[in-house]
Design an enzyme around this catalytic site. Structure first.
Site, PDB file in Angstrom:
ATOM      1  N   LEU A 115       0.847  -1.206   0.000  1.00  0.00           N
ATOM      2  CA  LEU A 115       0.000   0.000   0.000  1.00  0.00           C
ATOM      3  C   LEU A 115       0.875   1.245   0.000  1.00  0.00           C
ATOM      4  O   LEU A 115       1.629   1.482   0.937  1.00  0.00           O
ATOM      5  CB  LEU A 115      -0.916   0.008   1.225  1.00  0.00           C
ATOM      6  CG  LEU A 115      -1.825  -1.216   1.367  1.00  0.00           C
ATOM      7  CD1 LEU A 115      -2.740  -1.045   2.582  1.00  0.00           C
ATOM      8  CD2 LEU A 115      -2.643  -1.429   0.098  1.00  0.00           C
ATOM      9  N   ARG A 137       1.261  13.849   7.677  1.00  0.00           N
ATOM     10  CA  ARG A 137       1.996  14.103   8.921  1.00  0.00           C
ATOM     11  C   ARG A 137       3.506  14.321   8.695  1.00  0.00           C
ATOM     12  O   ARG A 137       4.224  14.707   9.598  1.00  0.00           O
ATOM     13  CB  ARG A 137       1.753  12.942   9.907  1.00  0.00           C
ATOM     14  CG  ARG A 137       0.339  12.901  10.451  1.00  0.00           C
ATOM     15  CD  ARG A 137      -0.015  11.570  11.101  1.00  0.00           C
ATOM     16  NE  ARG A 137      -0.357  10.539  10.109  1.00  0.00           N
ATOM     17  CZ  ARG A 137      -0.746   9.308  10.425  1.00  0.00           C
ATOM     18  NH1 ARG A 137      -0.840   8.930  11.683  1.00  0.00           N
ATOM     19  NH2 ARG A 137      -1.037   8.434   9.468  1.00  0.00           N
ATOM     20  N   LYS A 157       5.046  10.412   1.106  1.00  0.00           N
ATOM     21  CA  LYS A 157       5.657   9.726   2.255  1.00  0.00           C
ATOM     22  C   LYS A 157       6.517   8.523   1.882  1.00  0.00           C
ATOM     23  O   LYS A 157       7.661   8.428   2.313  1.00  0.00           O
ATOM     24  CB  LYS A 157       4.577   9.294   3.250  1.00  0.00           C
ATOM     25  CG  LYS A 157       5.162   8.526   4.424  1.00  0.00           C
ATOM     26  CD  LYS A 157       4.195   8.371   5.575  1.00  0.00           C
ATOM     27  CE  LYS A 157       3.068   7.432   5.279  1.00  0.00           C
ATOM     28  NZ  LYS A 157       2.229   7.218   6.473  1.00  0.00           N
ATOM     29  N   THR A 205      -7.369   2.144   3.811  1.00  0.00           N
ATOM     30  CA  THR A 205      -6.524   0.998   3.439  1.00  0.00           C
ATOM     31  C   THR A 205      -7.322  -0.151   2.820  1.00  0.00           C
ATOM     32  O   THR A 205      -6.818  -0.866   1.949  1.00  0.00           O
ATOM     33  CB  THR A 205      -5.711   0.509   4.649  1.00  0.00           C
ATOM     34  OG1 THR A 205      -6.579   0.431   5.794  1.00  0.00           O
ATOM     35  CG2 THR A 205      -4.562   1.448   4.968  1.00  0.00           C
ATOM     36  N   ASN A 252      -1.298  -3.631  15.830  1.00  0.00           N
ATOM     37  CA  ASN A 252      -1.355  -4.147  14.470  1.00  0.00           C
ATOM     38  C   ASN A 252      -0.163  -3.573  13.696  1.00  0.00           C
ATOM     39  O   ASN A 252      -0.019  -2.362  13.586  1.00  0.00           O
ATOM     40  CB  ASN A 252      -2.681  -3.681  13.841  1.00  0.00           C
ATOM     41  CG  ASN A 252      -2.739  -3.940  12.342  1.00  0.00           C
ATOM     42  OD1 ASN A 252      -2.033  -4.814  11.835  1.00  0.00           O
ATOM     43  ND2 ASN A 252      -3.581  -3.185  11.649  1.00  0.00           N
TER      44      ASN A 252
HETATM   45  C1  UD1 Z   1      -2.325   1.572   9.669  1.00  0.00           C
HETATM   46  C2  UD1 Z   1      -3.395   0.632  10.259  1.00  0.00           C
HETATM   47  C3  UD1 Z   1      -3.095   0.447  11.750  1.00  0.00           C
HETATM   48  C4  UD1 Z   1      -1.700  -0.097  11.934  1.00  0.00           C
HETATM   49  C5  UD1 Z   1      -0.661   0.775  11.225  1.00  0.00           C
HETATM   50  C6  UD1 Z   1       0.691   0.089  11.230  1.00  0.00           C
HETATM   51  C7  UD1 Z   1      -5.437   1.027   9.000  1.00  0.00           C
HETATM   52  C8  UD1 Z   1      -6.769   1.681   8.989  1.00  0.00           C
HETATM   53  N1  UD1 Z   1      -4.695   1.211  10.075  1.00  0.00           N
HETATM   54  O1  UD1 Z   1      -2.482   2.827  10.311  1.00  0.00           O
HETATM   55  O2  UD1 Z   1      -4.049  -0.462  12.320  1.00  0.00           O
HETATM   56  O3  UD1 Z   1      -1.407  -0.177  13.318  1.00  0.00           O
HETATM   57  O4  UD1 Z   1      -1.033   1.010   9.860  1.00  0.00           O
HETATM   58  O5  UD1 Z   1       1.694   0.884  10.681  1.00  0.00           O
HETATM   59  O6  UD1 Z   1      -5.102   0.322   8.082  1.00  0.00           O
HETATM   60  N2  UD1 Z   1      -2.746   4.023   2.142  1.00  0.00           N
HETATM   61  C9  UD1 Z   1      -3.231   3.930   0.854  1.00  0.00           C
HETATM   62  N3  UD1 Z   1      -4.469   4.403   0.576  1.00  0.00           N
HETATM   63  C10 UD1 Z   1      -5.271   4.955   1.519  1.00  0.00           C
HETATM   64  C11 UD1 Z   1      -4.769   5.055   2.834  1.00  0.00           C
HETATM   65  C12 UD1 Z   1      -3.509   4.566   3.116  1.00  0.00           C
HETATM   66  O7  UD1 Z   1      -2.530   3.421  -0.039  1.00  0.00           O
HETATM   67  O8  UD1 Z   1      -6.384   5.338   1.171  1.00  0.00           O
HETATM   68  C13 UD1 Z   1      -1.399   3.513   2.417  1.00  0.00           C
HETATM   69  C14 UD1 Z   1      -0.445   4.579   2.929  1.00  0.00           C
HETATM   70  O9  UD1 Z   1       0.280   5.150   1.847  1.00  0.00           O
HETATM   71  C15 UD1 Z   1       0.455   3.803   3.874  1.00  0.00           C
HETATM   72  C16 UD1 Z   1      -0.399   2.649   4.336  1.00  0.00           C
HETATM   73  O10 UD1 Z   1      -1.487   2.552   3.451  1.00  0.00           O
HETATM   74  O11 UD1 Z   1       1.606   3.300   3.211  1.00  0.00           O
HETATM   75  C17 UD1 Z   1      -0.929   2.802   5.761  1.00  0.00           C
HETATM   76  O12 UD1 Z   1      -1.658   4.023   5.856  1.00  0.00           O
HETATM   77  P1  UD1 Z   1      -1.469   5.018   7.069  1.00  0.00           P
HETATM   78  O13 UD1 Z   1      -2.350   6.184   6.846  1.00  0.00           O
HETATM   79  O14 UD1 Z   1      -0.047   5.252   7.327  1.00  0.00           O
HETATM   80  O15 UD1 Z   1      -2.104   4.111   8.237  1.00  0.00           O
HETATM   81  P2  UD1 Z   1      -1.805   4.189   9.794  1.00  0.00           P
HETATM   82  O16 UD1 Z   1      -2.552   5.316  10.376  1.00  0.00           O
HETATM   83  O17 UD1 Z   1      -0.356   4.143  10.032  1.00  0.00           O
HETATM   84 CA    CA Z   2       1.404   4.276   8.764  1.00  0.00          CA
END
Ligand code: UD1
Ligand code: CA
Length: 462
Positions: free
Chosen positions: A9, A16, A23, A79, A170
């Site tokens: 992903l 942030r 990122k 996600t 997680n």
């Molecule tokens: C996420 C998890 C959290 C976990 C953490 C671990 C979710 C909702 N939460 O939180 O439970 O503890 O990772 O690091 O999954 N991304 C996309 N498309 C989107 C949103 C995000 O591709 O629409 C990608 C981001 O680029 C990133 C990853 O998914 O690489 C995780 O997203 P991020 O927003 O960092 O999630 P966390 O808040 O860290």
């Molecule tokens: Ca993250």
């Protein structure tokens, strides 16, 4: 073993980080975070790797090229929504899909492999990789029932006070039965604090439908560090640096102060090379055996042979061949090729120039756009004058030539083998073999000059 797929992903903006860059493109020890993740994923030999891109899609694809397939997430709705974008590529397939985030650069192929194996051996429909973290703020929490079965995952912003106290987090890495995954992804809702479709919600849906959901807890939290801001970026860099430096130490490189030595992940160093504190080695730098590099040296994409000494100098896209040395305080710039046993002393700069074996350049010289043969002596303060304000010109110097101190060689000019240039000369014409060129005004002495000065009449100056 069933078929294996990996989804990375990488579509988020990374608000942030407060950055112009996306990122997952931020580097950790010289490699973008998403590249770290892909590099490890590649070692697991999955049938397919799909990277979900969105913000900065072009840049991410430019970086990762054909190493992965891509799915485009046009809007970042969470996600779960991100994984769903891979449906066209994966939905119909039987097998196990591992999902990992592009912002967790420290995961190793070994851990990914272990999670796959655990999931497959226990015939689970979902296995979430978890870790214990005494400071779990920001991570999703693993909520277990009285039998210790994973019930659901709650995000920081949705967690009750009791749930916030849970220290099992997680890591954002999961294995799923591929077809079940896509089946449940369609059912995930966005009725939560962030209004997003959360991938972890698939765990709860599976649990409610009596699918087999397991957790695999890793021993060491630090590997699962998720980088959401620059504080975590600095932490990840520190951990990665320890890892890189330890692998060099184990392979026979002496790092005098490993905690103060900054080596990018792709740098290669031969055994019995010693590196002092405060050295920075970046990019695709390779260094041979039995070298010595003193503090304050900075190498970027440099190629260094065996038994080379680098003394507090900067080397960028340049090559130093075996037995040569440089510094202190010299600068080798792009396309400098320093031959074997060459000596480059202090305060010299070399750019786009080849310097033949055993040639010596002791002090304060600039060599730009030139080809120097072997066994040449370049005196102090010699300047290869290569630029007329419009174009750059090339200079050739033959073997065993001698260039006296403070000479200027105005390019283009050819200095043949065994030629001499007198100190202080400004050379504008070619010099044939074995000849000496002198190009400076003759000295004129004015006798009794002192006596003509008004000052000489002053008693106090006598
Ligand atoms: C996420 C998890 C959290 C976990 C953490 C671990 C979710 C909702 N939460 O939180 O439970 O503890 O990772 O690091 O999954 N991304 C996309 N498309 C989107 C949103 C995000 O591709 O629409 C990608 C981001 O680029 C990133 C990853 O998914 O690489 C995780 O997203 P991020 O927003 O960092 O999630 P966390 O808040 O860290
Ligand atoms: Ca993250």
């Amino acid at each position: 073993m069933s078929e294996r797929y990996i989804v990375i992903l990488a579509a988020g903006q990374g608000t942030r980080m407060h950055s112009k860059s996306y990122k997952v493109l931020h580097p950790v020890c010289g490699k973008a975070m998403v590249d770290h993740v892909l590099t490890q994923a590649e070692q697991v030999h999955a049938q397919e790797i799909v990277t979900v891109v969105g913000c900065g899609a072009e840049q991410v694809e430019e970086l990762l090229q054909e190493r992965t397939q891509y799915a485009l997430q046009e809007k970042q709705l969470g996600t779960a929504h991100a994984v769903l974008q891979a449906a066209d590529l994966l939905e119909a397939k039987a097998g196990t899909t591992l999902v990992i985030s592009g912002d967790t650069p420290l995961f190793t192929a070994e851990t990914i492999e272990k999670l796959f194996t655990y999931h497959e051996q226990h015939q689970a429909q979902a296995t979430v990789l978890t870790a214990q973290n005494e400071d779990p703020f920001g991570y999703g929490r693993i909520i277990r029932d009285e039998n210790q079965q994973v019930q659901k995952i709650v995000e920081q912003k949705d967690a009750s006070v009791a749930e916030q106290a849970v220290t099992e987090i997680n890591t954002g890495v999961y294995c799923f039965d591929n077809q079940k995954l896509f089946h449940y992804l369609h059912q995930v809702k966005n009725d939560n604090a962030q209004g997003e479709y959360y991938l972890p919600d698939v765990i709860e849906l599976m649990q409610q439908n009596q699918d087999r959901v397991l957790a695999y807890q890793m021993a060491d939290f630090s590997e699962s560090l998720g980088v959401n801001d620059r504080v975590a970026l600095a932490q990840a860099t520190k951990i990665m640096q320890v890892r890189i430096n330890q692998s060099h130490l184990r392979a026979g490189v002496t790092l005098v102060a490993p905690e103060q030595t900054f080596i990018d992940v792709d740098v290669q160093i031969g055994p019995d090379t010693t590196i002092e504190a405060g050295v920075v080695l970046k990019g695709q730098t390779t260094i041979g055996s039995d070298c010595y590099i003193t503090s304050g040296s900075r190498l970027v994409d440099a190629t260094v042979g065996d038994q080379v000494r680098i003394d507090s100098s900067t080397i960028e896209e340049a090559e130093m061949q075996a037995g040569s040395n440089v510094g202190p305080h010299s600068h080798l710039r792009p396309q400098a090729l320093i031959g074997p046993q060459v000596h480059i002393g202090n305060f010299c700069e070399v750019k786009n120039a080849t310097i033949g074996a055993r040639t010596r350049l002791g002090h304060l010289s600039y060599v730009g756009d030139a080809t120097l043969g072997s066994d040449i002596n370049v005196g102090c303060g010699v300047v290869f004058v290569n630029y007329d304000g419009v174009k750059k010109y090339h200079t050739h110097v033959g073997n065993q030539a001698f260039i006296g101190s403070n000479a200027n060689l105005i390019a283009p000019v050819e200095i043949a083998d065994h030629a001499f240039i007198a100190a202080g000369s400004t050379i504008t014409a070619d010099l044939p073999e074995r000849a000496m060129g002198i190009a400076r005004a003759r000295q004129v002495n004015k006798p009794d000059y002192w006596d003509r000065l008004p000052l000489s009449q002053d008693e106090s100056w006598q």
